[in-house]
Design an enzyme around this catalytic site. Structure first.
Site, mmCIF file in Angstrom:
data_model
loop_
_atom_site.group_PDB
_atom_site.id
_atom_site.type_symbol
_atom_site.label_atom_id
_atom_site.label_comp_id
_atom_site.label_asym_id
_atom_site.label_seq_id
_atom_site.Cartn_x
_atom_site.Cartn_y
_atom_site.Cartn_z
ATOM 1 C CG HIS A 1 39.471 33.148 66.738
ATOM 2 N ND1 HIS A 1 38.396 33.884 67.160
ATOM 3 C CD2 HIS A 1 39.859 32.400 67.801
ATOM 4 C CE1 HIS A 1 38.153 33.603 68.435
ATOM 5 N NE2 HIS A 1 39.032 32.707 68.847
ATOM 6 C CG ASP B 1 37.156 34.851 64.039
ATOM 7 O OD1 ASP B 1 36.580 33.759 64.186
ATOM 8 O OD2 ASP B 1 37.769 35.451 64.948
ATOM 9 C CD GLU C 1 40.239 34.407 76.341
ATOM 10 O OE1 GLU C 1 40.801 34.945 75.354
ATOM 11 O OE2 GLU C 1 39.017 34.210 76.383
ATOM 12 C CD GLU D 1 35.642 35.587 77.648
ATOM 13 O OE1 GLU D 1 36.546 35.581 76.789
ATOM 14 O OE2 GLU D 1 34.547 35.029 77.495
ATOM 15 C CG HIS E 1 36.526 32.644 80.130
ATOM 16 N ND1 HIS E 1 37.556 32.620 79.217
ATOM 17 C CD2 HIS E 1 35.393 32.579 79.398
ATOM 18 C CE1 HIS E 1 37.061 32.550 77.993
ATOM 19 N NE2 HIS E 1 35.745 32.534 78.077
ATOM 20 C CG ASP F 1 38.709 38.352 75.703
ATOM 21 O OD1 ASP F 1 39.388 39.267 75.199
ATOM 22 O OD2 ASP F 1 38.613 37.215 75.197
ATOM 23 C CG ASP G 1 31.973 31.952 77.800
ATOM 24 O OD1 ASP G 1 31.795 33.003 78.448
ATOM 25 O OD2 ASP G 1 32.914 31.786 77.010
ATOM 26 C CG ASP H 1 31.041 34.914 75.229
ATOM 27 O OD1 ASP H 1 31.750 34.959 76.249
ATOM 28 O OD2 ASP H 1 31.326 34.233 74.226
ATOM 29 C CG ASP I 1 35.274 36.878 73.764
ATOM 30 O OD1 ASP I 1 34.393 36.620 72.931
ATOM 31 O OD2 ASP I 1 36.162 36.075 74.095
HETATM 32 C C1 XLS Z 1 35.934 31.520 74.372
HETATM 33 C C2 XLS Z 1 37.038 32.460 74.373
HETATM 34 C C3 XLS Z 1 37.553 32.853 72.998
HETATM 35 C C4 XLS Z 1 38.893 33.523 73.118
HETATM 36 C C5 XLS Z 1 39.681 33.578 71.856
HETATM 37 O O1 XLS Z 1 35.244 31.309 75.357
HETATM 38 O O2 XLS Z 1 36.667 33.591 75.093
HETATM 39 O O3 XLS Z 1 36.639 33.664 72.354
HETATM 40 O O4 XLS Z 1 38.763 34.815 73.599
HETATM 41 O O5 XLS Z 1 39.940 32.329 71.326
HETATM 42 NI NI NI Z 2 37.693 35.395 75.219
HETATM 43 NI NI NI Z 3 34.584 33.171 76.413
#
Ligand code: XLS
Ligand code: NI
Ligand code: NI
Length: 435
Positions: free
Chosen positions: A100, A103, A231, A267, A270, A295, A306, A308, A338
């Protein structure tokens, strides 16, 4: 300068190795179905998790140790982080990365200053890419952290916020283009609503589509030929997010004439938050010719958000890689981690353990998927299950050569249909033969 002095370059040592800093299954040059594992898997690291995630949670502050970071918003600090990140990519043998705008460079609460900071960090990243050969898989704009985006960005009720977001997307696209990015992603973290009592959904969706059309136009203007992605995610941070799952995104893209310009970045966590499996989402996208990138992570069945986590579930990676192989592989996309460490795994070396595990899990998924395909039992079963459509009445229906009256006549002459078993258990056993 070595920011990870205790970590050597991670190499493949094979499944017998007990070295935690080695790949047991990811052998980049090994050929599978005519392509190297490196080309199949196209691994990417997420700048936000590797460099910027402090590992805080709603109940406590960050724990991550980042001895290289003075925690300031200076451009020098941002450039130093980029150096650390590229050392990480080199030692991990990861070819791609994603970011991003916020970031890689600081948000300075002033549009021109933030954009200038972004430009100077991008120049530095360009130098690092040139030195190392690493590539940008995709870039994106963070349109969800700053309080100005609390009520959305492309879907904000406030036109001034929309304009600000558009200007930020333009700058992030410029950055992505300058770095030769293969794609540009829109994840609509706050593009949704908390209550319909204050929300004009139709108007917000029209605005979001306008934002995306403007991005398509701008790409043409600057000659950016990378792939756009949306996404999907159903909730968090918004109560309800418009891009809730693959099917909802595809419908939105079709409705607003954007399907030619966008694919999906799916992802895993998600997908599960949306009440689907990841291979379901992947299948929906592939059927529309719109699977772009992944992702790669996973959630926790005991937690409803989430999380991750790094992917370790071999069923998950195998089923996804089966679909990717069927599709013929990634083109612009890849597998972007991700994924973040647990709050308890706060040492820099844990970044390596997480990525090694994720890469090995997908390497095994790839090998398992290729073995399942070579074996052919599952593929043959599915083909056979639909055999009644290949000839006779089934073929006539598929060709639309018969109508309700003709089918009624046909059915009247027959006895009751006799269904064959779906054999789920037998097929699960076949898959397990390869795990
Ligand atoms: C958040 C998303 C984010 C996207 C990019 O849950 O996964 O990280 O991948 O903005
Ligand atoms: Ni993501
Ligand atoms: Ni995510």
């Amino acid at each position: 300068m070595a920011y990870f002095p205790d970590v050597p370059k991670i190499v493949y040592e094979g499944s017998k190795s007990r070295n935690p800093l080695a790949f047991k299954h990811y052998n980049p040059d090994e050929i599978i179905e005519g392509k190297s594992m490196r080309e199949h898997l196209r691994f990417a690291a997420a700048y936000w998790h590797v460099m910027r995630n402090s590992l805080s949670d709603p109940f406590g502050g960050g724990t991550a140790l980042t001895p290289w970071d003075d925690l300031s918003d200076s451009v020098d600090n941002a450039k130093k982080r980029a150096d650390v990140f590229f050392e990480f990519l080199g030692k991990m043998d990861i070819d791609y990365y994603c970011f991003h705008d916020r970031d890689i460079a600081p948000e300075l609460n002033d549009f021109s200053k933030s954009t200038a900071a972004l430009e100077s960090v991008v120049a530095h990243l360009g130098d690092l890419q040139k030195e190392t050969g690493k590539k940008l898989l995709w870039g994106t704009a963070c349109l969800f952290s700053h309080p100005r985006y609390a009520q959305g960005a492309g879907t904000s009720p406030d036109a001034h916020v929309f304009a600000y977001a558009a200007a930020q997307v333009k700058a992030a696209m410029d950055a992505t283009h300058a770095l030769g990015g293969l794609g540009y992603t829109f994840w609509g973290g706050r593009e949704g609503y908390a209550t319909l009592l204050n929300t004009d959904v139709k108007r917000e969706l029209d605005h979001l589509a306008t934002m995306l059309h403007m991005a398509v136009d701008y790409a043409k203007k600057i000659g950016f030929t990378g792939q756009f992605y949306i996404e999907p995610k159903p909730r968090e941070p918004s109560t309800h997010q418009y891009d809730s799952d693959a099917a909802a995104c595809l419908n939105f893209l079709r409705e607003y004439n954007l399907l030619d310009h966008f694919k999906l970045n799916l992802e895993t966590n998600h997908a599960t938050l949306a009440g689907h499996t990841m291979d379901h989402e992947v299948t929906v996208a592939i059927n529309a010719g719109a699977l772009g990138s992944i992702d790669a992570n996973q959630g926790d069945t005991l937690l409803g958000w989430d999380t991750d986590q790094f992917p370790t579930d071999l069923y998950g990676t195998s089923k996804v890689m089966l679909k990717i192989l069927e599709m013929g592989g990634f083109t612009t996309g890849g597998l972007n981690f991700d994924a973040k460490r647990r709050r308890e795994s706060h040492e820099p070396i844990d970044l390596f353990h997480g990525h090694i595990g994720g890469m090995d899990a997908f390497a095994r998924g790839l090998k398992i998927a290729a073995a399942v395909r070579a074996d052919g039992r599952i593929g043959d079963f599915v083909k056979g299950r639909y055999a009644s459509w290949d000839t006779g009445i089934g073929a006539d229906i598929e060709k639309r050569a018969v109508d309700f009256d003709q089918l009624t006549q046909w059915v009247t002459q027959k006895t009751e249909p006799v269904l064959a078993s779906g054999r789920q258990e037998m097929l699960e056993n076949v898959l397990n033969d390869f795990l």
